[in-house]
Motif scaffolding. Structure first.
Motif, PDB file in Angstrom:
ATOM      1  N   ARG A 360      -1.794 -16.341  19.475  1.00  0.00           N
ATOM      2  CA  ARG A 360      -1.934 -15.829  18.117  1.00  0.00           C
ATOM      3  C   ARG A 360      -0.576 -15.817  17.419  1.00  0.00           C
ATOM      4  O   ARG A 360       0.479 -15.830  18.064  1.00  0.00           O
ATOM      5  N   PHE A 361      -0.635 -15.780  16.098  1.00  0.00           N
ATOM      6  CA  PHE A 361       0.580 -15.654  15.302  1.00  0.00           C
ATOM      7  C   PHE A 361       0.265 -14.841  14.053  1.00  0.00           C
ATOM      8  O   PHE A 361      -0.906 -14.664  13.682  1.00  0.00           O
ATOM      9  N   SER A 362       1.303 -14.336  13.432  1.00  0.00           N
ATOM     10  CA  SER A 362       1.155 -13.532  12.215  1.00  0.00           C
ATOM     11  C   SER A 362       1.949 -14.159  11.081  1.00  0.00           C
ATOM     12  O   SER A 362       2.887 -14.941  11.305  1.00  0.00           O
ATOM     13  N   VAL A 363       1.583 -13.807   9.867  1.00  0.00           N
ATOM     14  CA  VAL A 363       2.327 -14.225   8.680  1.00  0.00           C
ATOM     15  C   VAL A 363       2.647 -12.987   7.859  1.00  0.00           C
ATOM     16  O   VAL A 363       1.748 -12.231   7.478  1.00  0.00           O
ATOM     17  N   LYS A 364       3.932 -12.800   7.608  1.00  0.00           N
ATOM     18  CA  LYS A 364       4.361 -11.692   6.743  1.00  0.00           C
ATOM     19  C   LYS A 364       4.556 -12.241   5.334  1.00  0.00           C
ATOM     20  O   LYS A 364       5.337 -13.168   5.118  1.00  0.00           O
ATOM     21  N   ILE A 365       3.820 -11.655   4.384  1.00  0.00           N
ATOM     22  CA  ILE A 365       3.837 -12.108   2.994  1.00  0.00           C
ATOM     23  C   ILE A 365       4.666 -11.118   2.189  1.00  0.00           C
ATOM     24  O   ILE A 365       4.410  -9.904   2.224  1.00  0.00           O
ATOM     25  N   GLY A 366       5.648 -11.613   1.454  1.00  0.00           N
ATOM     26  CA  GLY A 366       6.497 -10.726   0.678  1.00  0.00           C
ATOM     27  C   GLY A 366       6.679 -11.181  -0.758  1.00  0.00           C
ATOM     28  O   GLY A 366       6.802 -12.379  -1.031  1.00  0.00           O
ATOM     29  N   LEU A 367       6.640 -10.242  -1.674  1.00  0.00           N
ATOM     30  CA  LEU A 367       7.018 -10.488  -3.063  1.00  0.00           C
ATOM     31  C   LEU A 367       8.153  -9.531  -3.396  1.00  0.00           C
ATOM     32  O   LEU A 367       8.091  -8.346  -3.047  1.00  0.00           O
ATOM     33  N   ARG A 368       9.188 -10.030  -4.046  1.00  0.00           N
ATOM     34  CA  ARG A 368      10.363  -9.218  -4.342  1.00  0.00           C
ATOM     35  C   ARG A 368      10.705  -9.291  -5.830  1.00  0.00           C
ATOM     36  O   ARG A 368      10.512 -10.320  -6.473  1.00  0.00           O
ATOM     37  N   ASN A 369      11.224  -8.171  -6.352  1.00  0.00           N
ATOM     38  CA  ASN A 369      11.727  -8.099  -7.732  1.00  0.00           C
ATOM     39  C   ASN A 369      10.675  -8.525  -8.756  1.00  0.00           C
ATOM     40  O   ASN A 369      10.953  -9.270  -9.699  1.00  0.00           O
ATOM     41  N   MET A 370       9.458  -8.025  -8.555  1.00  0.00           N
ATOM     42  CA  MET A 370       8.376  -8.324  -9.483  1.00  0.00           C
ATOM     43  C   MET A 370       8.515  -7.559 -10.805  1.00  0.00           C
ATOM     44  O   MET A 370       7.871  -7.915 -11.790  1.00  0.00           O
ATOM     45  N   HIS A 371       9.325  -6.513 -10.822  1.00  0.00           N
ATOM     46  CA  HIS A 371       9.690  -5.811 -12.066  1.00  0.00           C
ATOM     47  C   HIS A 371      11.194  -5.996 -12.226  1.00  0.00           C
ATOM     48  O   HIS A 371      11.986  -5.248 -11.653  1.00  0.00           O
ATOM     49  N   ARG A 372      11.588  -6.982 -12.996  1.00  0.00           N
ATOM     50  CA  ARG A 372      13.012  -7.309 -13.073  1.00  0.00           C
ATOM     51  C   ARG A 372      13.436  -7.505 -14.522  1.00  0.00           C
ATOM     52  O   ARG A 372      12.802  -8.234 -15.283  1.00  0.00           O
ATOM     53  N   ASP A 373      14.535  -6.844 -14.877  1.00  0.00           N
ATOM     54  CA  ASP A 373      15.123  -6.974 -16.214  1.00  0.00           C
ATOM     55  C   ASP A 373      14.091  -6.735 -17.317  1.00  0.00           C
ATOM     56  O   ASP A 373      14.062  -7.434 -18.338  1.00  0.00           O
ATOM     57  N   GLY A 374      13.217  -5.766 -17.088  1.00  0.00           N
ATOM     58  CA  GLY A 374      12.233  -5.410 -18.095  1.00  0.00           C
ATOM     59  C   GLY A 374      11.020  -6.320 -18.148  1.00  0.00           C
ATOM     60  O   GLY A 374      10.140  -6.139 -19.002  1.00  0.00           O
ATOM     61  N   THR A 375      10.952  -7.312 -17.245  1.00  0.00           N
ATOM     62  CA  THR A 375       9.809  -8.228 -17.219  1.00  0.00           C
ATOM     63  C   THR A 375       8.990  -7.997 -15.956  1.00  0.00           C
ATOM     64  O   THR A 375       9.528  -7.981 -14.853  1.00  0.00           O
ATOM     65  N   ARG A 376       7.689  -7.827 -16.126  1.00  0.00           N
ATOM     66  CA  ARG A 376       6.792  -7.657 -14.985  1.00  0.00           C
ATOM     67  C   ARG A 376       6.118  -8.985 -14.660  1.00  0.00           C
ATOM     68  O   ARG A 376       5.504  -9.604 -15.529  1.00  0.00           O
ATOM     69  N   SER A 377       6.265  -9.410 -13.425  1.00  0.00           N
ATOM     70  CA  SER A 377       5.596 -10.644 -13.024  1.00  0.00           C
ATOM     71  C   SER A 377       4.089 -10.460 -13.127  1.00  0.00           C
ATOM     72  O   SER A 377       3.567  -9.364 -12.896  1.00  0.00           O
ATOM     73  N   HIS A 378       3.387 -11.520 -13.465  1.00  0.00           N
ATOM     74  CA  HIS A 378       1.937 -11.415 -13.603  1.00  0.00           C
ATOM     75  C   HIS A 378       1.242 -12.686 -13.151  1.00  0.00           C
ATOM     76  O   HIS A 378       1.837 -13.763 -13.066  1.00  0.00           O
ATOM     77  N   LEU A 379      -0.030 -12.523 -12.846  1.00  0.00           N
ATOM     78  CA  LEU A 379      -0.867 -13.591 -12.314  1.00  0.00           C
ATOM     79  C   LEU A 379      -2.224 -13.499 -12.997  1.00  0.00           C
ATOM     80  O   LEU A 379      -2.681 -12.405 -13.325  1.00  0.00           O
ATOM     81  N   ALA A 380      -2.847 -14.632 -13.210  1.00  0.00           N
ATOM     82  CA  ALA A 380      -4.168 -14.641 -13.842  1.00  0.00           C
ATOM     83  C   ALA A 380      -5.166 -15.317 -12.923  1.00  0.00           C
ATOM     84  O   ALA A 380      -4.804 -16.209 -12.144  1.00  0.00           O
ATOM     85  N   PRO A 381      -6.421 -14.933 -12.978  1.00  0.00           N
ATOM     86  CA  PRO A 381      -7.443 -15.577 -12.153  1.00  0.00           C
ATOM     87  C   PRO A 381      -7.773 -16.970 -12.651  1.00  0.00           C
ATOM     88  O   PRO A 381      -7.476 -17.326 -13.792  1.00  0.00           O
ATOM     89  N   GLY A 382      -8.392 -17.766 -11.779  1.00  0.00           N
ATOM     90  CA  GLY A 382      -8.876 -19.065 -12.203  1.00  0.00           C
ATOM     91  C   GLY A 382      -7.835 -20.166 -12.142  1.00  0.00           C
ATOM     92  O   GLY A 382      -6.664 -19.947 -11.823  1.00  0.00           O
TER      93      GLY A 382
END
Length: 458
Positions: A360-382
């Motif tokens: 077996r193996f694992s995957v560590k998923i990371g997101l960093r600095n999603m709120h940076r310099d007054g901008t929030r990272s965003h994602l849309a469906p589809g």
């Protein structure tokens, strides 16, 4: 019909420039919206840089009077409009003269022609053709000095730097000779170096065996941090993926440079299509501390592969990579899905390189600095082009600055499409988006997977 050099020549011959609309810029095809202004030092430098860059590879074409924008579906610019102009706006002789002054050695066979449009023969575009050059005369260097706001700078390999009082670089002629000799020497030694690295692998394997025990979460976290620092992504918005076996093993070809080695695969990882989002950094994989190999494109992405089978990818989610063609903070769905699929696919090759495949193996998923310099990272469906992707409906903003999630997999018969979907599912759920809104996926017999054919057909 596939867009290739033959099709390009046919379009030029007919003057049917509208046929370029929708095509993607590539290694041999570049577009400029308007002519180079040779009374501008910046445009002089740009012309020399563009022509020499083609001469240093396999040649190509520069079209002047053709407008591009960032493609939503490709990691390239796409032709979107034509800007034909009168023939007298470009003096080809002045272009030739500048190239002779700025590029060393002279690029042989450059052609500069104004071609009339089939729609209106009073207007047209300029085609600069750069033939493929002999390897013996490469590299082609930019050699002129320019005055940038009162500061003397010199262009070397297209890189401008302020001259220091104690710095006396080679003349461009001597530098070009040295580089040409160095490239030839490197080619002669490549086979010997491969053999030396193979011997080094044997020595390392015999004297520094992998410690027993599991690969801890702390170890993986530290390795991700090291990768982010090296890639200058520590303070930027980024995605990191780290796959690691439950029990450490030993990769067989990580320190070997043969064509079928995992090291060569790291340098030239598989991709799905031209102009897509790939793992490739275009750099050689370097041995680091005798424990891993690393290929990095600082500011954009990094690949770290450890001898115990840990594989780390980190990439910038901003507008120059995974946010390509999008508004500030928006993650491009095609880029995200494709890069995750390519990560999963590559780890399949890593699993095949183990001396003993882990269970077996694992995957560590990371997101960093999603709120940076007054901008929030965003994602849309589809998928790209949907109402949500056009900002009309359903955009979801990052709920926090960081995300860390671990998912585990059975290493036997791992399916890259299923693995990619399980990773993406965690990212989309973190953004508050239902898993059935993840694009470019199919479900069969209750199992959902990323469909590579849907990406390939974009």
């Amino acid at each position: 019909m596939v867009f290739n050099r033959r099709k390009f020549e046919e379009i030029i011959e007919r003057g049917d420039f509208r046929s370029f609309i929708g095509e993607i810029e590539c290694e041999w095809f570049d577009c400029k919206r308007q002519p180079y202004q040779l009374d501008s030092e910046k445009d002089k430098r740009e012309l020399a840089k563009d022509v020499s860059s083609f001469a240093n590879t396999l040649g190509g074409y520069i079209l002047i009077g053709v407008e591009t924008t960032k493609s939503q579906d490709h990691f390239r610019d796409e032709v979107t409009n034509l800007k034909p102009f009168n023939q007298n706006l470009v003096d080809a002789e002045q272009y030739y003269k500048l190239l002779q002054q700025w590029v060393y050695p002279e690029v042989e066979g450059v052609g500069i022609s104004w071609i009339a449009s089939s729609d209106d023969d009073s207007k047209g575009i300029v085609v600069i053709k750069i033939p493929e050059q002999k390897d013996a005369v490469k590299p082609f260097l930019i050699k002129n000095f320019i005055d940038d706001g009162g500061k003397k700078v010199e262009i070397i390999f297209g890189y401008a730097e302020r001259r220091r009082d104690n710095s006396q670089p080679f003349s461009v002629i001597d530098l070009q000779k040295a580089l040409r000799s160095g490239l030839s020497y490197d080619n002669q030694l490549s086979g010997r170096l491969d053999g030396l690295e193979a011997l080094l692998q044997q020595v390392i394997s015999g004297s520094a065996s992998t410690e027993a025990g599991s690969i801890t979460a702390e170890t993986v976290t530290a390795r991700i941090g090291d990768a982010l620092r090296h890639a200058n992504l520590e303070d930027k918005e980024s995605l990191s993926l780290a796959a690691y076996p439950k029990q450490p093993g030993e990769l067989q070809t990580i320190f070997i440079s043969t064509e079928e080695s995992i090291r060569r695969r790291l340098e030239r990882p598989p991709d799905l299509r031209y102009g897509g989002w790939t793992l490739e950094t275009h750099e050689r994989a370097e041995i680091v501390r005798g424990e891993m190999i690393r290929a990095a494109n600082p500011g954009y992405k990094i690949l770290d592969l450890y001898r115990d089978g840990t594989f780390i990818f980190a990439g910038f989610t901003g507008s120059t990579f995974l946010g390509w063609g999008s508004d500030a903070g928006k993650i491009n769905p095609v880029a995200l899905v494709e890069i995750v699929y390519n990560f999963a696919r590559f780890y399949g090759f890593v699993l095949q390189d183990f001396k003993e495949t882990p269970a077996r193996f694992s995957v560590k998923i990371g997101l960093r600095n999603m709120h940076r310099d007054g901008t929030r990272s965003h994602l849309a469906p589809g998928a790209s082009g949907s109402l949500a992707q056009m900002g009309l409906r359903g955009v979801s903003y990052a709920p926090g600055n960081e995300m860390d999630v671990v998912v585990s997999f059975d290493a036997k018969d791992v399916n890259p499409g299923v693995m990619a979907f399980e990773i993406l599912k965690e990212v989309y759920l973190w953004f508050g988006i239902e898993q059935d809104k993840i694009p470019y996926t199919t479900t069969e017999e209750g199992v959902t997977a990323v469909d590579p054919e849907m990406l390939t057909n974009l």
